[in-house]
Design a protein around this motif. Sequence first.
Motif, mmCIF file in Angstrom:
data_model
loop_
_atom_site.group_PDB
_atom_site.id
_atom_site.type_symbol
_atom_site.label_atom_id
_atom_site.label_comp_id
_atom_site.label_asym_id
_atom_site.label_seq_id
_atom_site.Cartn_x
_atom_site.Cartn_y
_atom_site.Cartn_z
ATOM 1 N N ASP A 671 -19.340 37.735 44.456
ATOM 2 C CA ASP A 671 -20.100 36.521 44.172
ATOM 3 C C ASP A 671 -19.927 35.522 45.317
ATOM 4 O OD1 ASP A 671 -17.474 36.042 43.565
ATOM 5 O OD2 ASP A 671 -17.811 35.775 41.419
ATOM 6 N N SER A 672 -20.456 35.925 46.460
ATOM 7 C CA SER A 672 -20.486 35.083 47.648
ATOM 8 C C SER A 672 -21.441 35.767 48.613
ATOM 9 C CB SER A 672 -19.090 34.961 48.272
ATOM 10 O OG SER A 672 -18.646 36.230 48.723
ATOM 11 N N THR A 673 -21.668 35.189 49.770
ATOM 12 C CA THR A 673 -22.430 35.899 50.798
ATOM 13 C C THR A 673 -21.567 37.015 51.367
ATOM 14 O OG1 THR A 673 -21.729 34.326 52.486
ATOM 15 C CG2 THR A 673 -23.818 33.878 51.366
ATOM 16 N N GLY A 674 -22.192 38.133 51.705
ATOM 17 C CA GLY A 674 -21.451 39.257 52.248
ATOM 18 C C GLY A 674 -22.166 40.566 51.986
ATOM 19 N N THR A 675 -21.494 41.657 52.331
ATOM 20 C CA THR A 675 -22.075 42.995 52.194
ATOM 21 C C THR A 675 -21.038 43.929 51.602
ATOM 22 O OG1 THR A 675 -23.469 42.618 54.136
ATOM 23 C CG2 THR A 675 -23.211 44.896 53.408
ATOM 24 N N LEU A 676 -21.477 44.765 50.649
ATOM 25 C CA LEU A 676 -20.621 45.773 50.011
ATOM 26 C C LEU A 676 -21.362 47.102 50.003
ATOM 27 C CD1 LEU A 676 -18.291 46.822 48.167
ATOM 28 C CD2 LEU A 676 -19.614 45.947 46.221
ATOM 29 N N SER A 677 -20.718 48.156 50.504
ATOM 30 C CA SER A 677 -21.264 49.511 50.454
ATOM 31 C C SER A 677 -20.304 50.399 49.676
ATOM 32 C CB SER A 677 -21.466 50.078 51.870
ATOM 33 O OG SER A 677 -22.432 49.338 52.575
ATOM 34 N N THR A 678 -20.844 51.285 48.842
ATOM 35 C CA THR A 678 -20.028 52.162 48.012
ATOM 36 C C THR A 678 -20.582 53.577 48.046
ATOM 37 O OG1 THR A 678 -21.340 51.506 46.082
ATOM 38 C CG2 THR A 678 -19.267 50.337 46.447
ATOM 39 N N SER A 679 -19.725 54.563 47.755
ATOM 40 C CA SER A 679 -20.180 55.957 47.682
ATOM 41 C C SER A 679 -19.099 56.809 47.033
ATOM 42 C CB SER A 679 -20.515 56.505 49.084
ATOM 43 O OG SER A 679 -19.333 56.812 49.809
ATOM 44 N N ASP A 680 -19.444 58.059 46.728
ATOM 45 C CA ASP A 680 -18.498 59.073 46.239
ATOM 46 C C ASP A 680 -17.683 58.576 45.049
ATOM 47 O OD1 ASP A 680 -18.041 61.644 48.235
ATOM 48 O OD2 ASP A 680 -18.995 59.928 49.187
ATOM 49 N N PHE A 681 -18.357 58.482 43.923
ATOM 50 C CA PHE A 681 -17.741 57.924 42.722
ATOM 51 C C PHE A 681 -17.150 59.038 41.859
ATOM 52 C CE2 PHE A 681 -21.194 55.365 44.229
ATOM 53 C CZ PHE A 681 -20.706 54.073 44.182
ATOM 54 N N SER A 682 -16.071 58.708 41.177
ATOM 55 C CA SER A 682 -15.459 59.670 40.258
ATOM 56 C C SER A 682 -14.853 58.916 39.081
ATOM 57 C CB SER A 682 -14.376 60.479 40.968
ATOM 58 O OG SER A 682 -13.700 61.322 40.045
ATOM 59 N N MET A 683 -15.078 59.437 37.883
ATOM 60 C CA MET A 683 -14.413 58.915 36.696
ATOM 61 C C MET A 683 -14.082 60.103 35.808
ATOM 62 S SD MET A 683 -15.483 55.820 34.126
ATOM 63 C CE MET A 683 -16.893 56.657 33.392
ATOM 64 N N THR A 684 -12.808 60.336 35.609
ATOM 65 C CA THR A 684 -12.351 61.490 34.841
ATOM 66 C C THR A 684 -11.356 61.035 33.783
ATOM 67 O OG1 THR A 684 -10.571 61.921 36.421
ATOM 68 C CG2 THR A 684 -12.650 63.082 36.781
ATOM 69 N N LYS A 685 -11.270 61.822 32.728
ATOM 70 C CA LYS A 685 -10.245 61.547 31.730
ATOM 71 C C LYS A 685 -8.874 61.769 32.380
ATOM 72 C CE LYS A 685 -12.992 62.374 27.607
ATOM 73 N NZ LYS A 685 -13.135 63.093 26.320
ATOM 74 N N TYR A 686 -7.910 60.953 31.958
ATOM 75 C CA TYR A 686 -6.637 60.878 32.671
ATOM 76 C C TYR A 686 -5.492 60.826 31.663
ATOM 77 C CZ TYR A 686 -2.869 58.014 34.790
ATOM 78 O OH TYR A 686 -1.666 57.498 35.184
ATOM 79 N N VAL A 687 -4.480 61.622 31.911
ATOM 80 C CA VAL A 687 -3.267 61.587 31.093
ATOM 81 C C VAL A 687 -2.140 61.073 31.982
ATOM 82 C CG1 VAL A 687 -1.624 62.897 29.723
ATOM 83 C CG2 VAL A 687 -4.051 63.498 29.657
ATOM 84 N N PRO A 688 -1.636 59.864 31.711
ATOM 85 C CA PRO A 688 -0.616 59.296 32.598
ATOM 86 C C PRO A 688 0.712 60.021 32.460
ATOM 87 C CG PRO A 688 -0.893 57.918 30.661
ATOM 88 C CD PRO A 688 -1.961 58.970 30.580
ATOM 89 N N VAL A 689 1.517 59.927 33.505
ATOM 90 C CA VAL A 689 2.903 60.405 33.450
ATOM 91 C C VAL A 689 3.742 59.252 32.925
ATOM 92 C CG1 VAL A 689 4.852 61.294 34.756
ATOM 93 C CG2 VAL A 689 2.508 61.977 35.368
ATOM 94 N N GLY A 690 4.315 59.416 31.740
ATOM 95 C CA GLY A 690 5.000 58.323 31.084
ATOM 96 C C GLY A 690 6.451 58.167 31.510
ATOM 97 N N PHE A 691 7.031 57.062 31.066
ATOM 98 C CA PHE A 691 8.456 56.812 31.270
ATOM 99 C C PHE A 691 9.244 57.463 30.127
ATOM 100 C CE2 PHE A 691 6.168 53.215 33.231
ATOM 101 C CZ PHE A 691 6.580 53.382 34.535
#
Length: 916
Positions: A671-691
Amino acid sequence: MRKFLLTLMSMVLFAGLLAGPATLALAQRAAAASPTNLIANPLVETADPSNPSQPLDWNEGNWGTNSTTFSYLNSGSGIDTNSVQVQMTSYTSGDAKWYFNPVAVTAGQTYNYSDSYLSNVPTEVMVQDQTASGTLSYQDLGSAPADTSWATFTQNFTVPSGVTELTVFHLIQSVGTLQTDNFSLSPVSAPSVNISTPNSGATVSGSTTISANASDTNGIANVQFMLDGQALGSPITSAPYEYTWDTTVATNGSHSLTAVATNTEGISTTSAAIPVTVSNGTVGSNLISNPLVETVDPSNSSLPENWDQGNWGTNTVTFSYITNGSTGDSRSVGINMTAYTSGDAKWYFNPVNVTPGATYNYSDYYQSSVTTDVMAAFINASGVTTYQDLGSAAANPSAWTQYNASFIVPAGTQTMTVYHLISAVGTLQTDNFSLTESTKPSIQISAPVAGATVTGTTTVSANASDPNGITSVQFLLDGQALGSPVTSAPYQYNWDSTQASNGTHSLSAEIFEGNSVVATSSPVSVKVSNAGTNLVPNPKDLVVDPSNSNMPADWTTDTWGTNTHTFTYGAPGSGFDGSRSLTTKITSYTSGDSKWSFNAVPATKDEMYKFSEYYKATIPTQIDAAFNMSDGTTDYQIIGLPAAVSSWTKFTTEFAIPAGTQTIAIYHFFDSTGTLSTSDFSMTKYVPVGFSEPLVSLTFDDGYECSYTNTAPMLKAAGFTGTQFIITALLNQSGYLTKAQVKAIGQEGEEMASHTVDHVDLTQQTPANLIKQLANSQAALKTITGVSPTDLAYPFGLYNSAVMTATAKYYTAARSVDDGFNSKDDFQPYRLKVQNIYDNTTTAQVADWIAQAQATNTWLIITYHSVDDHPNPATDAGIYNITTAQFQAQLDAIKASGIKVVTMKQGFAETSAQVK
């Protein structure tokens, strides 16, 4: 982002006081609110200078026989300190209400009205419309049921023709009490929609794709295509908005196509009508006009109507319109070629509409003194002609002979004609022409059904028939071959859907005769949902939207506020690792933001997800997860604040899915002047390594006085200790802790931690001032408590690499406002994740967070601000304040869970020791 936060803070905090509640999450919630409330003094906070017993720009009104008392109260709905009340102690007729001064409106525009109310009887809401001449009329918006806790009434309505201004009555008409507050009247945007294909005036035949472009700031719920005002197929609920129309079901002739777009607010817009002409030959009927050449052209008696003659090359030729025919008719056409070097000559009928992929039969009767040739001429929409040789006709000078040929119309063909031509010295006479379509081959997908959600290996099946015989059936996924052709019935293919991205895909099938496609099925849309696979549809953006070459399939652009922006869909290879980039550029900025986002995908409650992408940015940016809930609302969570970088950089984070989520999208924006480029997206189900065990820390930002009067005693009663993040410059200020109170609750076991000296954006400070904010706040708290704080909470949750590096010189850990859980495999001491408490956070939601932490052995940090039943508007009031009753219910849920409650310092000591 910085301008937006500062503007928002000046709106929320009175007299410009810089205080803790103005965080990024507040910015998000304010962004979601209506930007154009037409009601003056909507919170009734400002009293009328000439009459302090009522709010400015508001009026009392009642009629009929009743006893009514109007009150201007010093208690509000939760976000302010005033409200208005009507108490009716006796009733025979009429009603009573508070109402705002009428405001100017636009006839035909749809508006949304809402208010907050308390009532012990059902009440009514009514719009009073007024024309320029003063004529009044009324619209009933419906009833509001009795509710003894603050409830919300909201309804859309459309302003009638001729109305120039209006007000709204929330009225009571029985013995009882009605208290109202937090009023809003704002215009509701109508979606925009236009048909992009076919073109206006086009001639269509066979199966034709209708496409529409539709957009709305609130999102598009569906697009319904209409033929002559009647629904054409079912509503399309997601982009691309397109429908495969079988024009053979419609009558030949003129028709009108429209598209009706409906947004998520239920507001609809109908596109401009597109006239088209349907022209389909009936199977088995002759498509050639004047096939016996009996009808003379009225403008040229030497030609048959709808026929023409042509020749090229070096030859001498005479064309004749002859007065004898082949089979009992009285006309035919002839060619006499007396000299020949090159080229040919022919009679031919005016081109007719045909269906690509369909099989046609051609015949004529002829007499010729030499061998002749027959050629099909196919013409596409651009006017380009291609040719197909249909064979030779042997010389037969003394008797009429029938010539026959069959052919398949190539893809892209719109019209065609046939040349029976002569290319040698000799004569050719032709008559009795016929061009008919063979019985059509047909194919349709039988499984899976449209709209199905598929996982793992799924059988794709098709029903296919062709009177000429089927060589093979080829299944297609998003227009690309799916496996090898199937050469015999049953026509089916076992599709491993895990090889496709999660999201919406299109299945279709083709019939082949030899090497030619003769029929293609209508596409069937299905959703792929496989655990462990990428949930982002079209994650490399290589698949182009079939209806818009400037967009990737399954992606959209979105903007709001006042800014000048451009969206660019890069060429293949413009992104990271051969993908296509998505770029947003803002060249001037006042408010709002602009972003790309993939179409929302289904999400599973209480699952955790890992999101990553590659990005380049000239400014700091923000990534939010947008959870679309089952009740129709959207819950936004900050999941990252990537810094400016000049080369492709991978951003990765994990987050949890809240209870009630149906679908999820990710927004990367700035939310300002500028430029943003994005590519190669990934969203996968994730099981964290717990404490080794689950932990929860209860943290409190800003150092409000209620931490001493409410929070600390309630924590102690529950057997818990929390962490207080203190803004040291505000100590001893009205509404904030005194130094003595800080010392006292510290001695009771509460951890005192730093929220800097002045609560400023650390990313915007000079190196010297950054050190001052970190070091001086730490020193001040040590002086008061005797203990040097080890933990920091970033003001507004803002940080970058420079801030984290400086923080590490003074503190062992720092907390953001990024949403999530802290795990062993993603342990970031200077970017610890939290779950944020708002005034609408339920006990059930807190219990759900606890259950997720226990299920994964993760460290949950819960961030509170103030717990106050009587908040001070200048300090701890607003969306971050909860009541003592809410807090007690949440403490009870935490205690009932049995989870271990630790301070930030204790939690960091236990978890960091387990991270290698």
